[in-house]
Design a protein around this motif. Structure first.
Motif, mmCIF file in Angstrom:
data_model
loop_
_atom_site.group_PDB
_atom_site.id
_atom_site.type_symbol
_atom_site.label_atom_id
_atom_site.label_comp_id
_atom_site.label_asym_id
_atom_site.label_seq_id
_atom_site.Cartn_x
_atom_site.Cartn_y
_atom_site.Cartn_z
ATOM 1 N N ASN A 153 0.827 -1.209 0.000
ATOM 2 C CA ASN A 153 0.000 0.000 0.000
ATOM 3 C C ASN A 153 0.867 1.266 0.000
ATOM 4 O O ASN A 153 0.398 2.350 0.296
ATOM 5 N N ASN A 154 2.153 1.112 -0.366
ATOM 6 C CA ASN A 154 3.143 2.190 -0.458
ATOM 7 C C ASN A 154 3.524 2.795 0.893
ATOM 8 O O ASN A 154 4.182 3.831 0.943
ATOM 9 N N ALA A 155 3.141 2.149 1.989
ATOM 10 C CA ALA A 155 3.534 2.623 3.314
ATOM 11 C C ALA A 155 5.049 2.595 3.449
ATOM 12 O O ALA A 155 5.701 1.625 3.059
ATOM 13 N N LEU A 156 5.601 3.684 3.980
ATOM 14 C CA LEU A 156 7.037 3.785 4.258
ATOM 15 C C LEU A 156 7.325 3.678 5.749
ATOM 16 O O LEU A 156 8.288 3.041 6.157
ATOM 17 N N GLY A 157 6.524 4.359 6.543
ATOM 18 C CA GLY A 157 6.787 4.384 7.972
ATOM 19 C C GLY A 157 5.704 5.099 8.734
ATOM 20 O O GLY A 157 4.776 5.653 8.150
ATOM 21 N N LYS A 158 5.853 5.051 10.040
ATOM 22 C CA LYS A 158 4.897 5.700 10.938
ATOM 23 C C LYS A 158 5.677 6.307 12.091
ATOM 24 O O LYS A 158 6.612 5.696 12.606
ATOM 25 N N ASP A 159 5.296 7.517 12.468
ATOM 26 C CA ASP A 159 5.933 8.218 13.587
ATOM 27 C C ASP A 159 7.449 8.296 13.406
ATOM 28 O O ASP A 159 8.221 8.083 14.332
#
Length: 162
Positions: A11-17
């Motif tokens: 889903n093209n997520a790279l990172g969080k926080d």
């Protein structure tokens, strides 16, 4: 040849926080092998996510913050265009993130080294969609999860179509 290098989920997520949502030691090794000896261009938040500057790479940090202080060998610039101008003496500078910098760099990039992490993740930073009308997949290498990698992943290399 400007190369974008990233690990992004399906889903093209790279990172969080300001952190990655997976840990892939083999991908870190590949990143090190490809980028060592070349300038790495990144946004301020990406730079701040490192425990320390990465050895044997010129760090070019993009930020709108005036008087931003970074490592001794880092170069701080206010725009991607200035970052690319500083890096142009190298045959292959790398854009390493984050999401907004990738979006800005896509039109200037000739190559994408993408680690596609197989799964969908909750994130607040995303890699831009790759338009396959403009990009050709030239290499693909699948890796299944194992005791050091919680997710299957595939190394994908794209070259901009002429």
């Amino acid at each position: 040849m400007v190369t974008m290098i990233a690990a992004a989920a399906e889903n093209n997520a790279l990172g969080k926080d300001n952190d990655l949502v997976w840990h892939l030691p083999d991908d870190f090794k590949r990143f090190k092998k490809l980028t060592t000896g070349h300038p790495i261009i990144m946004g301020r938040k990406t730079y701040e996510s490192f425990p320390s500057p990465l050895p044997n790479r010129k760090h070019i940090i993009i930020t709108r913050q005036k008087n931003y202080k970074a490592c001794e060998n880092c170069v701080v610039v206010p725009s991607l265009k200035e970052a690319l101008a500083i890096a142009e003496e190298d045959e292959q500078p790398f854009v390493i993130g984050g999401g907004e910098i990738y979006k800005q760099a896509l039109p200037y990039s000739d190559k994408i080294e993408l680690t596609r992490v197989h799964g969908n993740f909750e994130a607040d930073a995303f890699f831009p969609e790759i338009d396959l009308h403009n990009w050709e997949l030239v290499a693909e290498e699948y890796h299944s999860k194992d005791d050091k990698h919680n997710y299957d992943f595939t190394y994908l290399t794209y070259i901009r179509k002429k």
